[in-house]
Design a protein around this motif. Structure first.
Motif, short mmCIF file in Angstrom:
data_model
loop_
_atom_site.label_atom_id
_atom_site.label_comp_id
_atom_site.label_asym_id
_atom_site.label_seq_id
_atom_site.Cartn_x
_atom_site.Cartn_y
_atom_site.Cartn_z
N GLY A 173 0.80 -1.22 0.00
CA GLY A 173 0.00 0.00 0.00
C GLY A 173 0.84 1.27 0.00
N VAL B 228 0.44 3.23 -3.53
CA VAL B 228 -0.31 4.48 -3.40
C VAL B 228 0.62 5.64 -3.04
CG1 VAL B 228 -2.19 5.64 -2.18
CG2 VAL B 228 -2.37 3.21 -2.73
N SER C 29 -1.18 10.67 -0.07
CA SER C 29 -2.34 9.88 -0.49
C SER C 29 -2.53 8.65 0.39
CB SER C 29 -2.19 9.47 -1.96
OG SER C 29 -2.10 10.59 -2.79
N TRP C 30 -1.43 8.02 0.80
CA TRP C 30 -1.57 6.84 1.65
C TRP C 30 -2.13 7.21 3.02
CZ3 TRP C 30 -2.62 2.14 1.23
CH2 TRP C 30 -2.40 1.22 2.25
N ALA D 46 -5.76 7.51 2.53
CA ALA D 46 -6.37 6.18 2.36
C ALA D 46 -6.58 5.51 3.72
CB ALA D 46 -5.49 5.31 1.47
N PHE E 92 -10.59 -2.83 -1.57
CA PHE E 92 -9.43 -1.96 -1.32
C PHE E 92 -8.23 -2.39 -2.15
CE2 PHE E 92 -6.71 0.14 2.28
CZ PHE E 92 -6.33 1.12 1.39
N SER F 13 -8.89 -1.66 -5.83
CA SER F 13 -8.77 -0.24 -6.20
C SER F 13 -7.31 0.18 -6.29
CB SER F 13 -9.53 0.62 -5.18
OG SER F 13 -8.92 0.59 -3.90
N MET F 14 -6.45 -0.34 -5.40
CA MET F 14 -5.04 0.00 -5.47
C MET F 14 -4.39 -0.56 -6.73
SD MET F 14 -3.48 -0.17 -1.59
CE MET F 14 -4.06 -1.81 -1.13
N SER G 212 -6.42 1.50 -10.09
CA SER G 212 -6.63 2.95 -10.18
C SER G 212 -5.32 3.72 -10.00
CB SER G 212 -7.63 3.41 -9.12
OG SER G 212 -7.80 4.82 -9.17
N ILE H 297 -9.50 4.79 -4.71
CA ILE H 297 -8.78 4.13 -3.62
C ILE H 297 -9.40 4.50 -2.28
CG2 ILE H 297 -6.55 3.99 -2.44
CD1 ILE H 297 -5.25 4.34 -5.21
N ALA I 29 -10.97 1.85 0.27
CA ALA I 29 -10.52 1.79 1.66
C ALA I 29 -11.70 1.93 2.62
CB ALA I 29 -9.49 2.90 1.92
N ASP J 82 0.66 -5.07 -8.94
CA ASP J 82 -0.78 -5.01 -9.24
C ASP J 82 -1.38 -6.41 -9.32
OD1 ASP J 82 -0.55 -2.30 -9.31
OD2 ASP J 82 -0.52 -2.14 -11.49
#
Length: 249
Positions: A86, A90, A98-99, A102, A139, A142-143, A146, A152, A156, A215
């Protein structure tokens, strides 16, 4: 937790860790002031005897031992995805702040899920609970797919929301179905099932994710944690367990 994510995003990790350290100091003072009466157990049993009794009680309930195994799988796969991948996917892919956002969205999901359960009282506790538990796969999905923040944050939030709803119904089921004198023994197996695999997941996620791709591994994690939750529907004990009628005051 949510506040920590916001602090990291707003003022940086150093100040966030400082605030975290202060909360431990406050908690230590509060803990030292607690006064709890000590009650001696009615009989003295050996540790192995207690473990054996707890194991027998766990194995008496198919829904209990299966969902403990499901928790083991969840933590084995999700611990590394959450704690290692993560922040990389992210934090480095979109931005370090951003993390933090999240994680704040994740904890907001927990908070809203708890409030939701104050009013939502389904009859079939576990079958509804594992449906919400399956939302946790959103979650990591989305990571993986996206490259913008908002999907994300939604993933989350839904992860935290679904996990909290399941956990509340899970706790109700255990309190309702397990005799009071055996609760501590059963909870010991629940805690072991939930956390014993986390160090293994943290150790393996690096080489595995590098080998198959970040991914791709996040999609595998999503398939495992959501698929194992949905597999719970195949157990009659999960489908049939019902909430006990509310007791009159």
């Amino acid at each position: 937790y949510a506040l920590g994510g916001v602090l990291v995003a707003a003022v940086g990790p150093g100040w966030a860790i400082t605030v975290d350290a202060l909360t431990f100091a406050v908690a230590a003072v509060a803990y030292a002031g607690m006064r709890v009466p000590h009650e001696r157990p009615p009989h003295k049993a050996s540790m192995l005897g207690d473990l054996a009794e707890g194991f027998r009680e766990v194995m008496r309930h198919s829904w209990l031992w299966f969902l403990i195994l499901q928790a083991l799988l969840y933590h084995l796969f999700w611990s590394g995805a959450h704690s290692v991948l993560g922040p990389i996917v992210v934090g480095e892919g979109i931005g370090r702040a951003s993390w933090g956002f999240a994680l704040a969205a994740l904890m907001a999901g927990f908070f809203v899920g708890g409030l939701f359960c104050l009013r939502f009282r389904p009859r079939r506790l576990l079958s509804v609970g594992v449906f919400f538990l399956a939302m946790t796969g959103l979650f990591p999905i989305s990571m993986a797919v996206s490259d913008t923040l908002w999907p994300i944050l939604l993933g989350a939030f839904l992860h935290g929301f679904g996990l909290q709803v399941f956990d509340i119904f899970w706790q109700i089921a255990i309190q309702q179905e397990i005799p009071e004198e055996k609760l501590s023994r059963v909870y010991s197996f629940d805690i072991v099932g939930s956390f014993v695999a986390r160090p293994v997941g943290l150790a393996l996620v690096g080489p595995v994710a590098v080998a198959v791709g970040f991914d791709t591994w996040l999609l595998v994690v999503a398939a495992v944690i959501s698929g194992s939750a949905l597999l719970s529907f195949s157990f009659a004990g999960v489908r049939r367990l019902e909430r006990a009628p509310d007791q009159a005051p």
